[in-house]
Design an enzyme around this catalytic site. Structure first.
Site, short mmCIF file in Angstrom:
data_model
loop_
_atom_site.label_atom_id
_atom_site.label_comp_id
_atom_site.label_asym_id
_atom_site.label_seq_id
_atom_site.Cartn_x
_atom_site.Cartn_y
_atom_site.Cartn_z
N GLU A 280 0.89 -1.13 0.01
CA GLU A 280 0.05 0.03 0.07
C GLU A 280 0.69 1.47 -0.29
O GLU A 280 1.85 1.35 0.75
CB GLU A 280 -0.92 0.06 1.21
CG GLU A 280 -1.81 1.34 1.14
CD GLU A 280 -2.41 1.52 2.62
OE1 GLU A 280 -2.31 0.90 3.50
OE2 GLU A 280 -2.73 2.74 2.58
N ASP B 107 9.72 4.50 15.25
CA ASP B 107 9.64 6.18 14.92
C ASP B 107 10.14 6.53 16.29
O ASP B 107 9.56 6.58 17.24
CB ASP B 107 8.00 6.44 14.83
CG ASP B 107 7.90 7.80 14.61
OD1 ASP B 107 8.83 8.64 14.24
OD2 ASP B 107 6.76 8.18 14.53
N ASP C 198 10.90 10.51 17.83
CA ASP C 198 10.38 11.98 17.38
C ASP C 198 11.00 12.75 18.59
O ASP C 198 10.59 12.40 19.77
CB ASP C 198 9.03 12.11 16.96
CG ASP C 198 8.70 13.29 16.67
OD1 ASP C 198 8.39 13.31 15.14
OD2 ASP C 198 9.00 14.53 17.03
#
Lengths: 377, 455
Positions: free
Chosen positions: A42, A105, A107
């Protein structure tokens, strides 16, 4: 962020071929088209007015490039590999994610306890060492705990690999891609087949392997103390990170770089006012004191087992990577694609070499503007 | 030690069927409560042992009961993901307990029989990583008779919960599991082998061929199974209790003081908006009936109560009777003979959630739906605000929110009770949490009774 710049970028710079080769994982030439991974992957494009176009999929790089130029997305995300090509997902009754890289992830927003002003870009760039540290720690844990790691039991392992061991031991975590997220974080993609095939839910119940890996890597914040909870003795993985990375980083960056106010807060975390005050006094008297010296001083004050444990927790709290566990847990979480342009900063999400991450400078990352200038030149 | 691989084939009587099911439900509920309270280690084991001895004793009949009841509950609990999870988690806990408490030889034999063979690491390997192993999972020093505990090398995916808690040494994608933690592997390995078949197919397999006397009872069994999942196994609150009669005039005070949050919330909303939707009326009405209001309030009066509130906003009385008058008679058993006993927490939590979509949007209040369990339906901000408004201390709020996050709504409610009744210790007692809104109410009345008398 003009359409012209984007068109130029997607047309002449964006490495669609390399992306497709990566995401195909060597299956592009398979005769059975159903087994080709790329077309079941996707993609998601985000337009300028923040509309997500999900479930896009492409058979080859030409298709991807054509659509990029047609849609000129401001942001490109990559999702999971599904049971069928996502672009026809409405045709299938059974449409579910089958494979997914293990993604991590990190951050700076999760580091708000450091009172970093995350809104201002320059300060974010100053915090890059933190990101570099996080990257090193996690990469090492992934490689050694889940990957091949330093070789153990030399003789037998070699013999085993030649013979039956090959079949038995599954592939390990070796192919780890680090990508600068374009502003103030990094993404890690663990691409090995073993990582990709981890289901997010094992049948029934909550036996989430992905979640477990994320929890293994991620820290546990104890709400009562505001510190990360670390058990003594430390788990080998944490002990390794502490010894090799966190402790040196702590005195080289946390103790020297920060202003006195920051140190006050840090020392307050020891939960021992007397010692905190003494140390603060000492530091104020000799502002020239180096980080290593300060560290020695702090350590010499924290002798009792309890204080030492607290001190360890403080170090972890200030330095240990804070990953967004939810991103890693599911299979269906979108993550910004490498080589995508960050919509706010205009910076390209370039891959980062972990061994040289210290030298990486986010402010020198090419932006759409500089690329345009380079191309014109 | 059974994995319950084959469903039983011998017929049992219907009353046995029901009895078995209830006992297992009690056993699992005990485990659930113990887990929800965060009991660990020895305490948890003691609790499970006690419950096991009470409900599933190690006797021939007990074993049969264990065997059958597991499958009966499987039938009842395979209908939704939530129920499945509940069932599976508690069964797993029971299984772990049994596994750990079996003699080692039996355990080894069992592992062999199940084809779960794991490779123990050699002495050399052990020496090399001894220190790391110890760091990873601190074990009590092994007795001198056994120089080292055995460690097994397995793929990390197989010991998920050890990995999650960072309690095992990992290297190169393999986990080194001490023998004592072997149960973790087994527990992880188990769920995939526990497919939950659809009720009909299992019913068919349980009773193949259906014994003739049973077929005409199929209806009864079906509705029994349907109800089982939300069955309440504590005290019976189906009839109004004597001694707890509350008069209509007291309602506002009592609501503030002794109603659980769900009921208080609905009462407040009724006063505020002069309206409650059907599900809420039902939940609230049944609760009121059981705390004794209908002793003073006949069916008509109960209708009158709602009518009085509803019509304050200007709704015409005849409109009320036309549109809402249908509600009260069944609540007071005047209609069909259905079970109209007050809803237990299990029922409230599981069956009457305002539509999922609206609760996701946090909009169920906006949609005017106030039934269900607030601990489950509220989002965190809403919960926090509500608790603060009810003067719950910051620490308790935190505790409650933690429990809510862990989906232990009934323990959260128990804590709420403690916070609202200073000096009471509900969670620490055997009760553990709130199982029934009326239980909350009665505990509260008991708590205040001596003070009222003194005053």
């Amino acid at each position: 962020f003009s359409p012209e710049l984007l068109r130029m970028y997607y047309d002449r710079v964006f490495p669609a071929a390399a992306m497709c080769r990566w995401l195909g994982y060597g299956t592009a030439q398979l005769a059975d088209t159903g087994a080709r991974l790329l077309q079941r992957r996707e993609f998601s494009f985000t337009t300028g007015d923040d509309v997500y176009i999900r479930y896009l999929s492409y058979e080859n790089e030409a298709g991807l490039k054509k659509d990029l130029l047609a849609k000129l997305p401001h942001k490109i995300d990559i999702g999971a590999i599904f049971s069928a090509p996502p672009s026809d997902h409405k045709k299938y009754k059974l449409f579910e994610p089958k494979q997914r890289e293990l993604i991590i992830d990190i951050d700076l927003t999760d580091y708000d306890f450091l009172e970093v002003d995350v809104k201002r870009l320059e300060t974010c760039d100053r915090c890059w060492p933190l990101m570099a540290l996080a990257m090193r720690v996690l990469e090492r844990a992934l490689r050694e705990d889940f990957g091949r790691g330093p070789r153990l039991w030399r003789g037998r392992a070699a013999a085993g690999r030649a013979g039956s061991g090959r079949r038995r031991c599954r592939s390990r975590f070796e192919h780890i891609l680090c990508v600068y997220s374009g502003r103030r974080g990094i993404h890690l993609w663990v691409c090995d087949a073993r990582a990709r095939r981890i289901p997010s839910m094992k049948c029934l119940g909550s036996f989430q392997v992905r979640g477990a890996v994320a929890d293994y890597l991620g820290p546990v914040l104890a709400p009562a103390t505001g510190r990360l909870a670390i058990r003594t003795p430390m788990h080998p993985s944490l002990a390794r990170a502490y010894k090799d990375e966190l402790e040196p980083f702590f005195h080289s960056h946390m103790l020297t770089g920060e202003a006195a106010g920051g140190q006050k807060k840090l020392l307050a975390m020891l939960e021992n006012e007397q010692i905190a005050e003494q140390l603060l006094d000492a530091f104020e008297k000799r502002p020239a004191m180096s980080g290593a010296e300060r560290w020695k001083r702090i350590k010499s004050e924290c002798k009792t087992p309890k204080l030492a444990a607290v001190l360890t927790e403080v170090v972890f709290t200030y330095t240990y990577p804070r990953l967004d566990v939810n991103v890693s847990k599911g299979m269906n979480h979108l993550l910004k694609s490498p080589w995508c342009v960050h919509p706010k900063t205009g910076r390209v999400c370039v891959p980062v070499n972990v061994s040289e991450c210290e030298e990486f400078d986010p402010s020198s990352v090419p932006t759409l503007k500089t690329i345009a200038d380079d191309l014109d030149a | 030690l059974s994995m319950y691989e084959l469903p039983p084939a011998e017929p049992i009587s219907v009353s046995e069927f029901e009895e078995f099911a209830y006992d297992r439900l009690r056993l699992l509920s005990t485990i659930e409560l113990a887990r929800a309270k965060g009991l660990k280690g020895a305490e948890l084991e003691a609790r499970i042992r006690k419950a096991r001895d009470e409900f599933m004793p190690l006797s021939p009949t007990g074993l049969i009961k264990d065997y059958y009841s597991h499958f009966i509950l499987r039938l009842a609990y395979c209908r939704s993901e939530d129920l499945r999870r509940w069932f599976l988690q508690n069964e797993l806990e029971l299984f772990k307990w049994r596994f750990v408490n079996n003699p080692p030889e039996d355990r080894a034999a069992w592992l062999r029989a199940k084809g779960l063979q794991y490779e123990a690491i050699s002495r050399d390997e052990y020496e090399e990583i001894k220190e790391e192993l110890h760091q990873a999972s601190p074990q009590p020093p092994s007795p001198p008779s056994r120089p080292r505990a055995l460690h097994y090398k397995v793929a990390f995916e197989e010991v998920v919960d050890l990995v999650r808690q960072r309690r095992v040494y990992l290297r190169g994608g393999s986990a080194f599991v001490p023998a004592a933690d072997l149960v973790s592997i087994v527990a992880t390995a188990r769920p995939p082998r526990l497919p939950l078949p659809s009720p009909t197919s299992l019913l068919a397999s349980v009773f193949t061929p259906p014994p003739p006397p049973l077929s005409h009872k199929a209806d009864r069994l079906a509705s029994f199974l349907e109800g089982l999942a939300t069955q309440y196994v504590g005290d019976d609150y189906s009839r109004p209790r004597s001694g707890s009669a509350v008069s209509l005039a007291d309602l506002p005070t009592v609501s503030r003081r002794s109603f659980p949050l769900c009921m208080h919330n609905m009462h407040a909303k009724l006063l505020e908006t002069k309206h409650l939707k059907h599900s809420a009326r039902q939940q609230f009405g049944l609760f009121l009936k059981t705390i004794g209001l209908p002793k003073r309030l006949s069916c008509e009066e109960s209708t009158a109560f709602f009518r009085a509130e509803f019509t304050k906003k200007g709704m015409a009385a005849d409109k009320f009777m036309r549109d809402y008058g249908y509600g009260a008679p069944p609540l007071h058993r005047l209609g069909k003979r259905q079970d109209w006993s007050a809803m237990s927490c299990g029922k409230i939590i599981n069956s009457s959630t305002p539509s999922i979509v609206s609760s996701l949007l946090g909009a169920n209040a906006a949609a005017g739906e106030h039934h269900g369990c607030p601990f489950r339906n509220y989002d965190e901000g809403q919960m926090r605000a509500t608790l603060q408004q009810m003067q719950v201390g910051a620490q308790d709020v935190q505790y409650i929110l933690d429990k809510v996050r862990g989906q232990h709504y009934q323990v959260a409610c128990g804590k709420f009770f403690e916070a609202r009744h200073k000096g009471s210790t509900l969670i620490e007692t055997d009760l553990g949490g709130i199982n029934h809104p009326n239980q909350y109410f009665e505990e509260s009345q008991k708590f205040f009774a001596p003070k009222d008398e003194a005053a």
